[in-house]
Each structure stands twice: as C-alpha cells, then as structure tokens.
Write a protein that holds these residues in place. Structure first.
Motif, mmCIF file in Angstrom:
data_model
loop_
_atom_site.group_PDB
_atom_site.id
_atom_site.type_symbol
_atom_site.label_atom_id
_atom_site.label_comp_id
_atom_site.label_asym_id
_atom_site.label_seq_id
_atom_site.Cartn_x
_atom_site.Cartn_y
_atom_site.Cartn_z
ATOM 1 N N ALA A 79 0.785 12.344 -16.124
ATOM 2 C CA ALA A 79 2.181 12.617 -16.444
ATOM 3 C C ALA A 79 3.082 12.376 -15.237
ATOM 4 C CB ALA A 79 2.345 14.049 -16.944
ATOM 5 N N THR A 80 2.582 12.703 -14.057
ATOM 6 C CA THR A 80 3.366 12.514 -12.835
ATOM 7 C C THR A 80 3.535 11.044 -12.502
ATOM 8 O OG1 THR A 80 2.634 14.638 -11.924
ATOM 9 C CG2 THR A 80 3.463 13.004 -10.369
ATOM 10 N N TRP A 81 2.430 10.307 -12.484
ATOM 11 C CA TRP A 81 2.482 8.899 -12.100
ATOM 12 C C TRP A 81 3.254 8.051 -13.103
ATOM 13 C CZ3 TRP A 81 1.721 6.882 -7.557
ATOM 14 C CH2 TRP A 81 0.919 7.539 -6.630
ATOM 15 N N SER A 82 3.212 8.418 -14.373
ATOM 16 C CA SER A 82 3.883 7.599 -15.389
ATOM 17 C C SER A 82 5.399 7.770 -15.371
ATOM 18 C CB SER A 82 3.350 7.941 -16.780
ATOM 19 O OG SER A 82 3.602 9.294 -17.104
ATOM 20 N N MET A 83 5.896 8.825 -14.725
ATOM 21 C CA MET A 83 7.329 9.094 -14.755
ATOM 22 C C MET A 83 8.137 8.013 -14.046
ATOM 23 S SD MET A 83 9.252 12.705 -13.960
ATOM 24 C CE MET A 83 8.353 13.563 -15.271
ATOM 25 N N ILE A 84 7.602 7.460 -12.972
ATOM 26 C CA ILE A 84 8.347 6.439 -12.232
ATOM 27 C C ILE A 84 8.458 5.129 -13.020
ATOM 28 C CG2 ILE A 84 8.342 4.989 -10.169
ATOM 29 C CD1 ILE A 84 7.312 7.384 -8.600
ATOM 30 N N PRO A 85 7.366 4.560 -13.539
ATOM 31 C CA PRO A 85 7.535 3.321 -14.317
ATOM 32 C C PRO A 85 8.369 3.507 -15.584
ATOM 33 C CG PRO A 85 5.255 4.109 -14.421
ATOM 34 C CD PRO A 85 5.932 4.884 -13.346
ATOM 35 N N VAL A 86 8.245 4.674 -16.232
ATOM 36 C CA VAL A 86 9.087 4.936 -17.406
ATOM 37 C C VAL A 86 10.552 5.020 -16.986
ATOM 38 C CG1 VAL A 86 9.646 6.613 -19.196
ATOM 39 C CG2 VAL A 86 7.266 6.048 -18.734
ATOM 40 N N GLY A 87 10.805 5.612 -15.823
ATOM 41 C CA GLY A 87 12.166 5.679 -15.317
ATOM 42 C C GLY A 87 12.731 4.297 -15.050
ATOM 43 N N ILE A 88 11.944 3.431 -14.441
ATOM 44 C CA ILE A 88 12.403 2.065 -14.162
ATOM 45 C C ILE A 88 12.687 1.327 -15.456
ATOM 46 C CG2 ILE A 88 11.706 -0.158 -13.189
ATOM 47 C CD1 ILE A 88 10.109 1.449 -11.076
ATOM 48 N N LEU A 89 11.821 1.492 -16.458
ATOM 49 C CA LEU A 89 12.050 0.872 -17.763
ATOM 50 C C LEU A 89 13.352 1.383 -18.375
ATOM 51 C CD1 LEU A 89 11.001 -0.938 -20.053
ATOM 52 C CD2 LEU A 89 9.763 1.047 -20.936
ATOM 53 N N SER A 90 13.608 2.695 -18.252
ATOM 54 C CA SER A 90 14.855 3.264 -18.765
ATOM 55 C C SER A 90 16.062 2.694 -18.033
ATOM 56 C CB SER A 90 14.841 4.792 -18.615
ATOM 57 O OG SER A 90 13.804 5.376 -19.372
ATOM 58 N N PHE A 91 15.928 2.537 -16.726
ATOM 59 C CA PHE A 91 17.021 1.999 -15.902
ATOM 60 C C PHE A 91 17.444 0.624 -16.417
ATOM 61 C CE2 PHE A 91 18.608 -0.389 -12.233
ATOM 62 C CZ PHE A 91 19.558 0.487 -11.716
ATOM 63 N N VAL A 92 16.477 -0.221 -16.670
ATOM 64 C CA VAL A 92 16.780 -1.574 -17.144
ATOM 65 C C VAL A 92 17.350 -1.537 -18.555
ATOM 66 C CG1 VAL A 92 15.801 -3.824 -17.717
ATOM 67 C CG2 VAL A 92 15.042 -2.615 -15.650
ATOM 68 N N SER A 93 16.720 -0.787 -19.447
ATOM 69 C CA SER A 93 17.126 -0.787 -20.856
ATOM 70 C C SER A 93 18.512 -0.194 -21.061
ATOM 71 C CB SER A 93 16.105 -0.024 -21.698
ATOM 72 O OG SER A 93 16.059 1.344 -21.345
ATOM 73 N N LEU A 94 18.906 0.787 -20.225
ATOM 74 C CA LEU A 94 20.205 1.437 -20.416
ATOM 75 C C LEU A 94 21.386 0.545 -20.044
ATOM 76 C CD1 LEU A 94 19.410 5.086 -19.253
ATOM 77 C CD2 LEU A 94 20.134 4.359 -21.538
ATOM 78 N N PHE A 95 21.129 -0.585 -19.387
ATOM 79 C CA PHE A 95 22.201 -1.554 -19.156
ATOM 80 C C PHE A 95 22.491 -2.368 -20.414
ATOM 81 C CE2 PHE A 95 21.115 -0.875 -14.660
ATOM 82 C CZ PHE A 95 22.383 -0.740 -14.121
ATOM 83 N N PHE A 96 21.558 -2.310 -21.368
ATOM 84 C CA PHE A 96 21.721 -3.088 -22.595
ATOM 85 C C PHE A 96 21.889 -2.203 -23.830
ATOM 86 C CE2 PHE A 96 19.170 -5.501 -19.569
ATOM 87 C CZ PHE A 96 19.864 -6.710 -19.518
ATOM 88 N N GLN A 97 21.341 -1.003 -23.789
ATOM 89 C CA GLN A 97 21.403 -0.091 -24.927
ATOM 90 C C GLN A 97 22.179 1.158 -24.553
ATOM 91 O OE1 GLN A 97 20.215 -0.166 -28.301
ATOM 92 N NE2 GLN A 97 21.612 1.584 -28.227
ATOM 93 N N VAL A 98 23.245 1.438 -25.307
ATOM 94 C CA VAL A 98 24.064 2.613 -25.045
ATOM 95 C C VAL A 98 23.372 3.848 -25.604
ATOM 96 C CG1 VAL A 98 26.322 3.691 -25.402
ATOM 97 C CG2 VAL A 98 26.141 1.201 -25.207
ATOM 98 N N ALA A 99 23.311 4.911 -24.801
ATOM 99 C CA ALA A 99 22.803 6.182 -25.313
ATOM 100 C C ALA A 99 23.787 6.694 -26.372
ATOM 101 C CB ALA A 99 22.667 7.194 -24.179
ATOM 102 N N PRO A 100 23.366 6.821 -27.639
ATOM 103 C CA PRO A 100 24.311 7.018 -28.752
ATOM 104 C C PRO A 100 24.747 8.462 -28.978
ATOM 105 C CG PRO A 100 22.101 6.847 -29.621
ATOM 106 C CD PRO A 100 21.985 6.693 -28.125
#
Length: 257
Positions: free
Chosen positions: A12-33
């Motif tokens: 759970a700890t190690w996966s938080m960073i790559p999931v965060g990076i994925l969120s960082f990229v996706s949020l430039f294209f997808q608006v949190a609704p």
C-alpha cells in the motif's frame, strides 16, 4: 507466500507514489467532477455536499483512531512528548477538521456525485491504514522528538493553519443565500490561486519531514500530484472568468507554478 498485514502495508505504501503520478497526469485531461466542475448526474447519483465530505474524509480519521485505540491509547497520554504522540496528533487534527468541522463550516455547495465520494473514501481508507499502521506499529512508544521531527511539525502546523485560513476565506466569499463566484483575496491568495492546495502541500511535506518515513513521504507526493493539477485548473478558470483577475498570481506554488 504468507501475506501479513505488514506485507499489505508495504504494498500500500509503495503503490501510492506511482498512483499519484498517474493521477497527476490524468488530472490535466480529466476534470474532477464536483464543485464548480460538477457534471450533473453524469458520474452517478448526486448527494449533499456536506455528507459527501464527511463520507470520503471520515475513514482517514476513523481507521487511525481504531489502530491507536487498539494499540493502547493510554500510552499516548503517558508519552505526551514522544514522536508517536506528535505524529498522531498532527494527522488526527487535520482529519478531524476535514471530516467533522469543515463540512459544518460550508454553506450549501453543489451536490457531489456518489462515485466521487466513493473514490475519495477509498483513498482515505488506503491512506488511513498506511499512516495509522506506520504510527502504531513502527514508531516506538517512547521515541524522542528529534530536531527534524520538531521542525517538520512546525512546518505542518504552518500549513494546517493556512489550510484553515484559506478555507475560511473561500467560505466567506458568499453571504448566506448568495450564489456565484468571487475573487479570493488576502493571505496566500495574494500569491497563488489555490492557496488551500499550496498550504496542504506544505502541511504534508512538513509531516513527511517530521515522520522521516516512506509512508509519510508517499502521502506528501500523492498530495502534490492530486491537488497540483486541480489548482492549475482553478487558476485557468479564474483567469477566464474574471477580466480583472490579478495577473501576478501563480497557480499553486508561489513564484514558480
């Protein structure tokens, strides 16, 4: 292979960073609704904004509280000047504010999709476990408060106080019964459009310094990755909506971004 709680905690700890990076990229294209970007019922049934906030923030308060209680809450009282007590106080203070006090402060607010509340709640379950398990299982009861822990806690305090100040400023923009949006002014809003997000980045960066641990660092990285693009989008929205919007303001990080 036997999967222990400690093993799950590591994953759970190690996966938080790559999931965060994925969120960082996706949020430039997808608006949190939700909020000003509410997409109606496109993301599922809508629920009251106050209830939504409580639902998705509460696990981050409840799970560490349960872990602290089962590990012997009296130990915190008898070790008030310990690293464990300080970290627990910082984390629980933020989430008591976010899950209980903040929703009561808000005035109305657009309903949020149930799916967004669910996803937010799942992250708070995840992070509540990561931080709570670290504090109660890896920080000794009598661990002293080092210089880095004290400095980190002071940075955390500055960030948290400015989160509260920014929230209060935004809530105060509307008088009871008013709708519409206004330009926030004062405090960190004179430097950035997303003063609340900048303060939260500082808050959890300070917490990571205080903890000196990968779980806290992973949360700080995830926080930046999650709120950074949202602050950038807020900045663009303000510039488009208000012709007199202060042009010297940056989006999230003063003088930088």
């Amino acid at each position: 292979m036997d999967i222990t709680v400690d093993t799950l905690h590591d994953w759970a700890t190690w996966s938080m960073i790559p999931v965060g990076i994925l969120s960082f990229v996706s949020l430039f294209f997808q608006v949190a609704p939700y909020g000003r970007y509410s997409a109606g019922g496109a993301w599922g049934p809508l629920i009251n904004a106050k209830i939504a906030w409580m639902l998705w923030e509460m696990p981050a308060l409840a799970i560490p509280a349960i872990l602290l209680w089962t590990s012997g809450v009296d130990s915190l009282i008898t070790n008030l000047l310990s690293k464990r007590t300080l970290l627990a106080t910082c984390f629980m203070t933020h989430y008591f504010y976010r899950a209980v006090i903040y929703p009561m402060m808000t005035r109305g607010g657009k309903p949020a999709p149930l799916s967004v509340a669910f996803l937010g709640g799942m992250f708070c379950v995840w992070n509540g476990f990561v931080q709570g398990w670290y504090i109660t299982r890896y920080v000794p009861l009598d661990a002293p408060i080092s210089m880095s822990t004290a400095v980190g806690a002071l940075i955390w305090l500055w960030g948290w106080l400015n989160v509260v100040r920014a929230d209060t400023t935004l809530i105060g923009l509307r008088k009871p019964g008013e709708t519409g949006y206004k330009i926030p002014r004062g405090g960190l809003f004179e430097l950035v459009s997303a003063a609340n997000y900048f303060a939260e980045i500082v808050e959890w960066s300070g917490y990571a310094l205080a903890a000196g641990s990968l779980p806290a660092l992973s949360f700080a990285v995830f926080t930046f990755c999650n709120v950074g693009p949202r602050g950038w989008r807020h900045h663009k929205w303000y510039l488009q909506k208000f012709e007199d919007y202060p042009k010297h303001r940056h989006a999230v990080i003063p003088y930088i971004w």
